[in-house]
Design a protein around this motif. Structure first.
Motif, PDB file in Angstrom:
ATOM      1  N   SER A  68      30.359  28.899  42.509  1.00 16.80           N
ATOM      2  CA  SER A  68      29.406  29.928  42.105  1.00 16.80           C
ATOM      3  C   SER A  68      28.228  29.227  41.449  1.00 16.80           C
ATOM      4  N   THR A  94      25.746  36.508  47.688  1.00 15.43           N
ATOM      5  CA  THR A  94      25.367  37.816  47.152  1.00 15.43           C
ATOM      6  C   THR A  94      23.909  38.176  47.441  1.00 15.43           C
ATOM      7  N   LEU A 139      29.032  39.928  38.319  1.00  9.66           N
ATOM      8  CA  LEU A 139      29.461  40.115  39.701  1.00  9.66           C
ATOM      9  C   LEU A 139      30.898  40.608  39.749  1.00  9.66           C
ATOM     10  N   ALA A 140      31.759  40.019  38.933  1.00 10.16           N
ATOM     11  CA  ALA A 140      33.162  40.431  38.904  1.00 10.16           C
ATOM     12  C   ALA A 140      33.299  41.890  38.468  1.00 10.16           C
ATOM     13  N   LEU A 198      32.337  44.102  41.354  1.00  9.95           N
ATOM     14  CA  LEU A 198      33.357  44.064  42.414  1.00  9.95           C
ATOM     15  C   LEU A 198      34.730  44.525  41.924  1.00  9.95           C
ATOM     16  N   ILE A 220      36.827  43.045  39.765  1.00  9.82           N
ATOM     17  CA  ILE A 220      37.792  41.947  39.765  1.00  9.82           C
ATOM     18  C   ILE A 220      38.188  41.654  38.332  1.00  9.82           C
ATOM     19  N   THR A 229      35.835  32.918  40.692  1.00 11.25           N
ATOM     20  CA  THR A 229      34.978  32.543  41.815  1.00 11.25           C
ATOM     21  C   THR A 229      35.679  32.747  43.148  1.00 11.25           C
ATOM     22  N   ALA A 243      36.017  36.375  43.941  1.00 10.31           N
ATOM     23  CA  ALA A 243      34.727  36.951  44.305  1.00 10.31           C
ATOM     24  C   ALA A 243      34.306  36.539  45.705  1.00 10.31           C
ATOM     25  N   LYS A 284      36.161  38.638  48.194  1.00 13.90           N
ATOM     26  CA  LYS A 284      35.730  40.037  48.251  1.00 13.90           C
ATOM     27  C   LYS A 284      34.350  40.163  48.882  1.00 13.90           C
TER      28      LYS A 284
END
Length: 220
Positions: free
Chosen positions: A131, A170, A186-187, A190, A192, A208, A211, A214
């Motif tokens: 990431s 992304t 981001l998590a 999503l 997560i 990471t 993510a 996903k």
């Protein structure tokens, strides 16, 4: 959620053997590094040459805390001796990093490099996930020191010939801010769940890889 194994100098050999065995079956390696910030910052409009020079300088002078999969390798670091940025040191302390333990029980880079290189030599077919991972890849011991920018680029292609960066992915997904967001945000988007604390290498590397999986489904 997978547990995060803490690796110090006393259990380095045993845990590297476990990692070696695991890589014969599991071929995806997520990598994240935590280090006491950058001594030299690169301007946003800096050239590729400037970015590389700053990257090389920071990697060469700073110690780091690296994880692979669900292993967190804790390297020797002494606040009294090593270069660092105070604000970053305090942030990592708040997230659970024990600097006294790193000075007492941290892994020496020379020993890690030898054993890790031997493991990597057996597993040339790994798929790497990062990431915003340029620094993460550059921190692989021995990869960048004494390298020109051309040699560094060549080594990246050789060692990490199959690499995906979730921050780059992304950029092409609706609702993910064009890639301008951190791993934790981001998590959350999503949905997560994080294992462990933010800004710790083992936790961030697990986040990471989840993510990446996903986002990959979204972009297919």
């Amino acid at each position: 959620m997978l547990p995060i194994t803490q690796v110090w100098k006393h259990n380095l050999g045993a845990e590297m053997s476990r990692l070696d065995r695991a890589l014969f079956k599991y071929k995806v390696m997520s990598i994240d590094t935590e280090f006491p910030s950058s001594i030299r910052d690169t301007p946003r409009d800096g050239s590729e040459t400037t970015r590389y020079k700053d990257l090389k300088f920071n990697v060469d002078v700073l110690e780091r805390d690296t994880s692979f999969g669900a292993w967190e390798f804790n390297f020797y670091f002494d606040l009294a001796e090593d270069l660092c940025v105070f604000e970053s040191v305090e942030l990592l302390k708040k997230n659970g990093l024990d600097y006294d333990k790193h000075a007492r029980e941290g892994i020496y880079m020379s020993g890690f490099t030898k054993i890790f290189t031997a493991v990597l030599a057996k597993h040339r077919d790994l798929f790497w996930a990062t990431s915003h991972g340029l620094y993460d890849l550059a921190y692989i011991p021995g990869l960048i020191t004494h390298c020109s920018i051309a040699r560094f680029t060549s080594l990246l292609g050789t060692v990490f010939d199959r690499d995906v960066d979730v921050k780059y992915m992304t950029r092409f997904c609706e609702g993910l801010c064009g890639g301008e967001l951190g791993l934790s945000k981001l998590a959350n988007i999503l949905r997560i769940e994080r294992e462990g604390g933010a800004h710790l290498a083992g936790s961030d590397s697990l986040l990471t890889i989840l993510a990446v999986a996903k986002v990959d489904k979204v972009t297919r």
